[in-house]
Write an enzyme that holds these catalytic residues in place. Structure first.
Site, PDB file in Angstrom:
ATOM      1  N   SER A  18       8.961  -7.967  -5.411  1.00  0.00           N
ATOM      2  CA  SER A  18      10.383  -8.175  -5.714  1.00  0.00           C
ATOM      3  C   SER A  18      11.091  -6.854  -5.977  1.00  0.00           C
ATOM      4  O   SER A  18      12.215  -6.628  -5.495  1.00  0.00           O
ATOM      5  CB  SER A  18      10.540  -9.110  -6.917  1.00  0.00           C
ATOM      6  OG  SER A  18      10.074 -10.409  -6.608  1.00  0.00           O
ATOM      7  N   SER A  52       2.661 -15.943  -1.247  1.00  0.00           N
ATOM      8  CA  SER A  52       2.230 -16.582   0.012  1.00  0.00           C
ATOM      9  C   SER A  52       0.762 -16.275   0.291  1.00  0.00           C
ATOM     10  O   SER A  52       0.445 -15.545   1.245  1.00  0.00           O
ATOM     11  CB  SER A  52       3.123 -16.155   1.182  1.00  0.00           C
ATOM     12  OG  SER A  52       3.377 -14.776   1.208  1.00  0.00           O
TER      13      SER A  52
END
Length: 239
Positions: free
Chosen positions: A80, A147
């Site tokens: 992020s 993921s």
């Protein structure tokens, strides 16, 4: 209005051309809920509407080709932080982009999902659809998702389209991620308070052949973001 034809798709000139129009992008997916050929009864009155502005017009306007940078890696790897640093660079240099952050989506669109394998897969499917829509609008999407499963990332690639999908492995070692533990999640997982936590009680399947690999231990965030920016130029997404 002839002056506007430069930003319009060519319109069908015959009934035959109109009949063929649904074949557009048929090479894209017919699964994962996209471009379904035979909708359920509840959806028989839902029709796909084709726009008149083509993708080339958006590319000329934005001076870029749409792409999705799919940042994958362990919790605490710096995904992020890197995504937002790249977003800042792109915007400062005149490029339209947006960060699709995993935690942010779980506050709203994906707030009904947990962390089972099925929920993780649905989380990725929805995120890929969001990124796909942004790409259709001509923007560069930067995603930040753990993921952890290769099959799920392959699904995302198929939804977004191979020509637009750039897989970036933020490969910061697990020991470093756990030492950082910015959200205190590793500590909770070690105490058994978080089941199925990637890197502790659930697996992470690293990409076998990512487009780019970045270890945040070896670069500052600014260096890593610049590396991503240069990679986009090298792939000709930025004009």
């Amino acid at each position: 209005m002839q002056a506007s034809t430069s930003i319009l798709e060519e319109q069908p000139q015959s009934g035959q051309a109109q009949a063929e129009q649904p074949a557009i992008r048929v090479e894209r997916r017919t699964q994962f809920g996209r471009f379904v050929q035979n909708p359920h009864a509840s959806g028989v009155d839902i029709k796909w509407h084709y726009g008149v502005v083509n993708s080339n017009a958006r590319e000329r306007l934005m001076r870029q080709s749409p792409a999705t940078l799919w940042l994958t890696g362990l919790s605490g790897a710096g995904k992020s932080t890197l995504a937002y640093a790249l977003e800042k660079i792109l915007l400062e240099r005149g490029h339209c982009c947006f960060v699709v952050d995993g935690d942010n989506l779980r506050h709203h669109l994906n707030s009904d999902l947990g962390f089972t394998a099925n929920d993780r897969r649905e989380n990725i499917r929805r995120a890929a659809e969001v990124a796909h829509l942004m790409n259709e609008a001509g923007m560069i999407a930067i995603t930040a998702f753990i993921s952890p499963f290769r099959d799920d990332r392959a699904m995302a690639k198929q939804i977004i389209g191979e020509e637009r999908f750039v897989e970036v492995h933020v490969s910061t070692p697990g020991v470093t991620c756990e030492r950082r533990d910015p959200k205190g999640l590793y500590a909770k997982a070690r105490r058994g308070e978080i089941p199925e936590f990637t890197g502790v009680s659930a697996p992470y399947e690293a990409p076998l052949d990512p487009d780019l690999e970045i270890n945040s231990e070896q670069h500052t965030i600014e260096e890593a973001a610049e590396k991503l920016y240069r990679h986009l130029i090298g792939l000709c997404y930025i004009k």
